[in-house]
Design a protein around this motif. Sequence first.
Motif, PDB file in Angstrom:
ATOM      1  N   ARG A  27       1.023  -1.260   0.094  1.00 28.43           N
ATOM      2  CA  ARG A  27      -0.050   0.060  -0.111  1.00 28.43           C
ATOM      3  C   ARG A  27       0.805   1.352   0.048  1.00 28.43           C
ATOM      4  NH1 ARG A  27      -3.748  -0.768   4.915  1.00 28.43           N
ATOM      5  NH2 ARG A  27      -4.136   1.315   4.642  1.00 28.43           N
ATOM      6  N   ILE A  28       2.106   1.145   0.216  1.00 28.72           N
ATOM      7  CA  ILE A  28       3.085   2.334   0.161  1.00 28.72           C
ATOM      8  C   ILE A  28       4.398   1.879  -0.483  1.00 28.72           C
ATOM      9  CG2 ILE A  28       4.298   1.724   2.457  1.00 28.72           C
ATOM     10  CD1 ILE A  28       4.149   4.790   3.043  1.00 28.72           C
ATOM     11  N   ALA A  29       5.036   2.989  -1.120  1.00 28.43           N
ATOM     12  CA  ALA A  29       6.157   2.618  -1.997  1.00 28.43           C
ATOM     13  C   ALA A  29       7.240   2.202  -1.134  1.00 28.43           C
ATOM     14  CB  ALA A  29       6.460   3.759  -2.997  1.00 28.43           C
ATOM     15  N   PHE A  30       8.303   1.381  -1.611  1.00 28.53           N
ATOM     16  CA  PHE A  30       9.428   1.058  -0.583  1.00 28.53           C
ATOM     17  C   PHE A  30      10.539   0.578  -1.609  1.00 28.53           C
ATOM     18  CE2 PHE A  30       6.986  -2.808  -0.567  1.00 28.53           C
ATOM     19  CZ  PHE A  30       8.023  -3.731  -1.047  1.00 28.53           C
ATOM     20  N   VAL A  31      11.811   0.626  -1.064  1.00 28.91           N
ATOM     21  CA  VAL A  31      12.866   0.349  -1.732  1.00 28.91           C
ATOM     22  C   VAL A  31      13.552  -0.989  -0.876  1.00 28.91           C
ATOM     23  CG1 VAL A  31      15.196   1.073  -2.376  1.00 28.91           C
ATOM     24  CG2 VAL A  31      13.157   2.466  -2.630  1.00 28.91           C
ATOM     25  N   LYS A  32      13.851  -1.971  -1.610  1.00 30.96           N
ATOM     26  CA  LYS A  32      14.562  -3.190  -0.677  1.00 30.96           C
ATOM     27  C   LYS A  32      16.029  -3.049  -1.042  1.00 30.96           C
ATOM     28  CE  LYS A  32      13.934  -7.612   0.851  1.00 30.96           C
ATOM     29  NZ  LYS A  32      12.943  -8.932   0.658  1.00 30.96           N
ATOM     30  N   VAL A  33      17.037  -2.794  -0.201  1.00 31.21           N
ATOM     31  CA  VAL A  33      18.471  -2.987  -0.570  1.00 31.21           C
ATOM     32  C   VAL A  33      18.845  -3.972   0.432  1.00 31.21           C
ATOM     33  CG1 VAL A  33      20.432  -1.863  -0.351  1.00 31.21           C
ATOM     34  CG2 VAL A  33      18.465  -0.512  -0.520  1.00 31.21           C
ATOM     35  N   GLY A  34      19.017  -5.242  -0.325  1.00 28.89           N
ATOM     36  CA  GLY A  34      19.514  -6.409   0.299  1.00 28.89           C
ATOM     37  C   GLY A  34      18.279  -6.892   1.008  1.00 28.89           C
ATOM     38  N   ARG A  35      18.597  -7.120   2.394  1.00 22.47           N
ATOM     39  CA  ARG A  35      17.465  -7.638   3.177  1.00 22.47           C
ATOM     40  C   ARG A  35      16.877  -6.214   4.173  1.00 22.47           C
ATOM     41  NH1 ARG A  35      20.603 -10.829   8.206  1.00 22.47           N
ATOM     42  NH2 ARG A  35      20.253  -9.283   9.603  1.00 22.47           N
ATOM     43  N   HIS A  36      17.184  -5.081   3.666  1.00 20.82           N
ATOM     44  CA  HIS A  36      17.000  -4.093   4.361  1.00 20.82           C
ATOM     45  C   HIS A  36      15.698  -3.417   3.610  1.00 20.82           C
ATOM     46  CE1 HIS A  36      20.090  -4.098   7.250  1.00 20.82           C
ATOM     47  NE2 HIS A  36      21.173  -4.179   6.260  1.00 20.82           N
ATOM     48  N   VAL A  37      14.611  -2.818   4.289  1.00 27.42           N
ATOM     49  CA  VAL A  37      13.528  -2.041   3.630  1.00 27.42           C
ATOM     50  C   VAL A  37      13.471  -0.681   3.836  1.00 27.42           C
ATOM     51  CG1 VAL A  37      11.174  -2.331   3.111  1.00 27.42           C
ATOM     52  CG2 VAL A  37      12.323  -4.266   3.334  1.00 27.42           C
ATOM     53  N   ARG A  38      13.302   0.005   2.923  1.00 25.59           N
ATOM     54  CA  ARG A  38      13.454   1.466   3.038  1.00 25.59           C
ATOM     55  C   ARG A  38      12.115   2.142   2.466  1.00 25.59           C
ATOM     56  NH1 ARG A  38      16.704  -0.049   6.298  1.00 25.59           N
ATOM     57  NH2 ARG A  38      18.989   0.232   6.262  1.00 25.59           N
ATOM     58  N   ILE A  39      11.762   3.365   3.080  1.00 27.96           N
ATOM     59  CA  ILE A  39      10.470   3.936   2.608  1.00 27.96           C
ATOM     60  C   ILE A  39      11.026   5.540   2.480  1.00 27.96           C
ATOM     61  CG2 ILE A  39       8.424   4.942   3.342  1.00 27.96           C
ATOM     62  CD1 ILE A  39       7.787   2.382   5.188  1.00 27.96           C
ATOM     63  N   PRO A  40      11.138   5.996   1.022  1.00 25.68           N
ATOM     64  CA  PRO A  40      11.255   7.067   0.598  1.00 25.68           C
ATOM     65  C   PRO A  40      10.503   8.044   1.317  1.00 25.68           C
ATOM     66  CG  PRO A  40      11.366   5.794  -1.208  1.00 25.68           C
ATOM     67  CD  PRO A  40      10.591   4.969  -0.025  1.00 25.68           C
ATOM     68  N   GLU A  41      11.272   9.340   1.753  1.00 21.40           N
ATOM     69  CA  GLU A  41      10.135  10.214   2.492  1.00 21.40           C
ATOM     70  C   GLU A  41       9.231  10.847   1.595  1.00 21.40           C
ATOM     71  OE1 GLU A  41      12.121  13.705   4.480  1.00 21.40           O
ATOM     72  OE2 GLU A  41      14.148  12.241   4.745  1.00 21.40           O
ATOM     73  N   ARG A  42       9.456  10.976   0.145  1.00 17.93           N
ATOM     74  CA  ARG A  42       8.366  11.342  -0.768  1.00 17.93           C
ATOM     75  C   ARG A  42       7.349  10.484  -0.720  1.00 17.93           C
ATOM     76  NH1 ARG A  42       8.625  10.084  -6.833  1.00 17.93           N
ATOM     77  NH2 ARG A  42       9.736   8.530  -5.819  1.00 17.93           N
ATOM     78  N   ALA A  43       7.342   9.105  -0.465  1.00 17.19           N
ATOM     79  CA  ALA A  43       6.151   8.224  -0.563  1.00 17.19           C
ATOM     80  C   ALA A  43       5.546   8.265   0.652  1.00 17.19           C
ATOM     81  CB  ALA A  43       7.003   6.528  -0.777  1.00 17.19           C
ATOM     82  N   LEU A  44       6.088   8.645   1.813  1.00 15.10           N
ATOM     83  CA  LEU A  44       5.534   8.864   2.857  1.00 15.10           C
ATOM     84  C   LEU A  44       4.667  10.016   2.972  1.00 15.10           C
ATOM     85  CD1 LEU A  44       4.825   8.218   6.249  1.00 15.10           C
ATOM     86  CD2 LEU A  44       6.917   9.535   6.698  1.00 15.10           C
ATOM     87  N   GLU A  45       5.256  11.113   2.151  1.00 15.75           N
ATOM     88  CA  GLU A  45       4.418  12.253   2.216  1.00 15.75           C
ATOM     89  C   GLU A  45       3.215  12.147   1.053  1.00 15.75           C
ATOM     90  OE1 GLU A  45       7.277  14.952   0.597  1.00 15.75           O
ATOM     91  OE2 GLU A  45       8.134  15.157   2.546  1.00 15.75           O
ATOM     92  N   GLU A  46       3.550  11.252   0.225  1.00 10.92           N
ATOM     93  CA  GLU A  46       2.319  11.020  -0.842  1.00 10.92           C
ATOM     94  C   GLU A  46       1.335  10.176  -0.134  1.00 10.92           C
ATOM     95  OE1 GLU A  46       4.135   9.372  -4.271  1.00 10.92           O
ATOM     96  OE2 GLU A  46       5.082  10.986  -4.830  1.00 10.92           O
ATOM     97  N   PHE A  47       1.659   9.277   0.743  1.00 19.28           N
ATOM     98  CA  PHE A  47       0.499   8.351   1.517  1.00 19.28           C
ATOM     99  C   PHE A  47      -0.043   9.040   2.242  1.00 19.28           C
ATOM    100  CE2 PHE A  47      -0.533   5.755   5.026  1.00 19.28           C
ATOM    101  CZ  PHE A  47      -1.510   4.750   4.340  1.00 19.28           C
TER     102      PHE A  47
END
Length: 66
Positions: A27-47
């Motif tokens: 339901r929200i955009a995220f970036v997976k770097v290896g086994r780590h998951v990150r949520i970009p600030e822009r995606a949070l603001e858009e949500f």
Amino acid sequence: MDPKRFGFWVLLGTTERFPRRLIAERRIAFVKVGRHVRIPERALEEFVVAHTVQPITTRRRFAAVA
């Protein structure tokens, strides 16, 4: 923005489980770097903007009776 490090749930006033559920349900955009998951600030603001509900302005209930 890493939910565990940043305190995503503190920013939104929710539990730690909420951002994990948003990611699991895609339901929200995220970036997976290896086994780590990150949520970009822009995606949070858009949500937040997409799910913001504006207040309803009400009419005056008690009009003068003629």
